[in-house]
Design an enzyme around this catalytic site. Sequence first.
Site, PDB file in Angstrom:
ATOM      1  N   LYS A 117     -78.582 -18.245 -23.101  1.00 32.86           N
ATOM      2  CA  LYS A 117     -79.062 -17.321 -24.208  1.00 32.86           C
ATOM      3  C   LYS A 117     -79.742 -17.496 -25.374  1.00 32.86           C
ATOM      4  CE  LYS A 117     -75.719 -13.714 -23.081  1.00 32.86           C
ATOM      5  NZ  LYS A 117     -74.773 -12.693 -23.610  1.00 32.86           N
ATOM      6  N   LYS A 199     -78.095 -15.268 -11.941  1.00 36.72           N
ATOM      7  CA  LYS A 199     -76.800 -14.419 -11.854  1.00 36.72           C
ATOM      8  C   LYS A 199     -77.383 -13.057 -12.188  1.00 36.72           C
ATOM      9  CE  LYS A 199     -74.172 -14.007 -15.811  1.00 36.72           C
ATOM     10  NZ  LYS A 199     -73.430 -12.567 -15.978  1.00 36.72           N
ATOM     11  N   LYS A 202     -75.969  -7.462 -16.944  1.00 40.63           N
ATOM     12  CA  LYS A 202     -76.073  -6.183 -17.201  1.00 40.63           C
ATOM     13  C   LYS A 202     -77.114  -6.083 -18.058  1.00 40.63           C
ATOM     14  CE  LYS A 202     -71.739  -6.263 -19.752  1.00 40.63           C
ATOM     15  NZ  LYS A 202     -72.205  -6.889 -20.936  1.00 40.63           N
TER      16      LYS A 202
HETATM   17  P1  ATP Z   1     -74.899  -9.736 -20.649  1.00 34.27           P
HETATM   18  O1  ATP Z   1     -75.990  -9.789 -19.450  1.00 34.27           O
HETATM   19  O2  ATP Z   1     -74.797  -8.252 -21.428  1.00 34.27           O
HETATM   20  O3  ATP Z   1     -74.663 -10.844 -21.567  1.00 34.27           O
HETATM   21  P2  ATP Z   1     -72.811 -10.016 -18.360  1.00 34.27           P
HETATM   22  O4  ATP Z   1     -73.305  -9.051 -17.416  1.00 34.27           O
HETATM   23  O5  ATP Z   1     -73.043 -11.454 -18.293  1.00 34.27           O
HETATM   24  O6  ATP Z   1     -73.497  -9.574 -19.824  1.00 34.27           O
HETATM   25  P3  ATP Z   1     -70.186 -10.141 -19.810  1.00 34.27           P
HETATM   26  O7  ATP Z   1     -69.861  -8.826 -20.644  1.00 34.27           O
HETATM   27  O8  ATP Z   1     -70.661 -11.317 -20.310  1.00 34.27           O
HETATM   28  O9  ATP Z   1     -71.408  -9.368 -18.771  1.00 34.27           O
HETATM   29  O10 ATP Z   1     -69.017 -10.221 -18.870  1.00 34.27           O
HETATM   30  C1  ATP Z   1     -68.301  -9.375 -18.371  1.00 34.27           C
HETATM   31  C2  ATP Z   1     -67.373  -9.636 -17.035  1.00 34.27           C
HETATM   32  O11 ATP Z   1     -68.302  -9.669 -16.025  1.00 34.27           O
HETATM   33  C3  ATP Z   1     -66.935 -11.261 -17.252  1.00 34.27           C
HETATM   34  O12 ATP Z   1     -65.700 -11.553 -16.926  1.00 34.27           O
HETATM   35  C4  ATP Z   1     -67.973 -11.878 -16.572  1.00 34.27           C
HETATM   36  O13 ATP Z   1     -67.695 -13.342 -16.039  1.00 34.27           O
HETATM   37  C5  ATP Z   1     -68.134 -10.901 -15.386  1.00 34.27           C
HETATM   38  N1  ATP Z   1     -69.502 -11.055 -14.720  1.00 34.27           N
HETATM   39  C6  ATP Z   1     -70.748 -10.879 -15.368  1.00 34.27           C
HETATM   40  N2  ATP Z   1     -71.713 -11.139 -14.396  1.00 34.27           N
HETATM   41  C7  ATP Z   1     -71.272 -11.287 -13.361  1.00 34.27           C
HETATM   42  C8  ATP Z   1     -71.679 -11.432 -12.047  1.00 34.27           C
HETATM   43  N3  ATP Z   1     -72.917 -11.557 -11.813  1.00 34.27           N
HETATM   44  N4  ATP Z   1     -70.796 -11.775 -10.881  1.00 34.27           N
HETATM   45  C9  ATP Z   1     -69.626 -11.662 -11.181  1.00 34.27           C
HETATM   46  N5  ATP Z   1     -68.838 -11.345 -12.278  1.00 34.27           N
HETATM   47  C10 ATP Z   1     -69.764 -11.234 -13.477  1.00 34.27           C
END
Ligand code: ATP
Length: 336
Positions: A117, A199, A202
């Site tokens: 980040k 990865k 979102k």
């Molecule tokens: P951002 O991109 O907004 O930082 P993010 O997509 O990584 O967010 P988080 O809010 O950080 O989402 O995570 C929410 C949940 O979803 C956590 O348990 C995280 O491990 C899971 N998660 C996030 N991305 C993935 C992915 N690509 N595959 C599986 N699980 C995921």
Amino acid sequence: MNDTKSKPVLLSGIQPSGNLMIGNYIGALKNWVRLQDEYECLFVLVDMHAITVRQKPADLRSRCFDFIALYLACGIDPKKSTVFVQSHVPSHAELMWVLNCFTYMGELNRMTQFKDKSKRHEENVNAGLFTYPVLMAADILLYQADLVPVGADQKQHLELTRDIAERFNNEFGETFRVPEPYIPPVGARVMSLQDPTAKMSKSDVNPRNYIGLLDPPDVARNKIKRAVTDSGAEVAYDESRPGITNLVSIHSAISGDSYEVITDRYAGKGYAQFKEDLAEIVVEFLKPVQERYNDIRSSKSDLEQLLNDGAEHAFRRGRKTMSKVYRKIGFIQRGR
Ligand code: ATP
Ligand code: LTN
């Protein structure tokens, strides 16, 4: 809300940033729903974590309601589980301060999410981004959680949480339950559709990299059809071909079919048919979620009521841990 004391405690959270997408569902939400009956569950929307990256206030506000409505649309039942917003329960920040004093700079420096980040937000490498994992530890330890279902990217933060809990317990005697992560065997790391070596995220600036839970059917279909696949032609589950392997694992997580069943079914059929079928499976999965979402999201006052009840319950649940911690570290009790 379920008050059964004998059940083990489960806690998990998602940041209200970006658009909730299929990776969050497969990696986290799906397991939250599945484990609701076995555990006393607390599901928290971690808005305080989300501001480690700049958010537009009006967007953040409406996104919080969107996410809570999506939690419910995906199957979280507020009669069984406690659903609340992190900033509504001040104990998270209070416990975080204490835990900050039991966490080393060297430990935080090793966190890969911080490194990632910091690179993505070079203009805003703030102290909150650095101490983010300590707030996450506070979320978990405040409620004496036994189990924390998350995607694979959060494993390192869970290990740090365990280390902090053990360090505190060793110094002051048994205070915190040391939590176990639950990382799903399938879909723990869903990859980006356009770059299957990264990865799925979102908050990705390019929405073609993820399938949003609120994507209209044609948008979702197109994203899957245009997903990057490898130069081979065979539908396979094979680490050396990350593009098709990612799509097979999305299929498996949504349909429940094993990798073997899926790859056998498409033997000799090529990518196009597979992608078309996967698109339909995903669209059929999203449809009822979106219908429920539209219904739930339309009643803001019901959502507000639910969050009030959730925060009240969470606050009461966490109070015991807070006073135990303050007593153990030597803070005097406030006079009456
Ligand atoms: P951002 O991109 O907004 O930082 P993010 O997509 O990584 O967010 P988080 O809010 O950080 O989402 O995570 C929410 C949940 O979803 C956590 O348990 C995280 O491990 C899971 N998660 C996030 N991305 C993935 C992915 N690509 N595959 C599986 N699980 C995921
Ligand atoms: N850091 C997590 C979100 C999160 C979380 C938690 C997950 C904050 N607090 C407590 C589980 C338990 C992430 O997904 N980025």
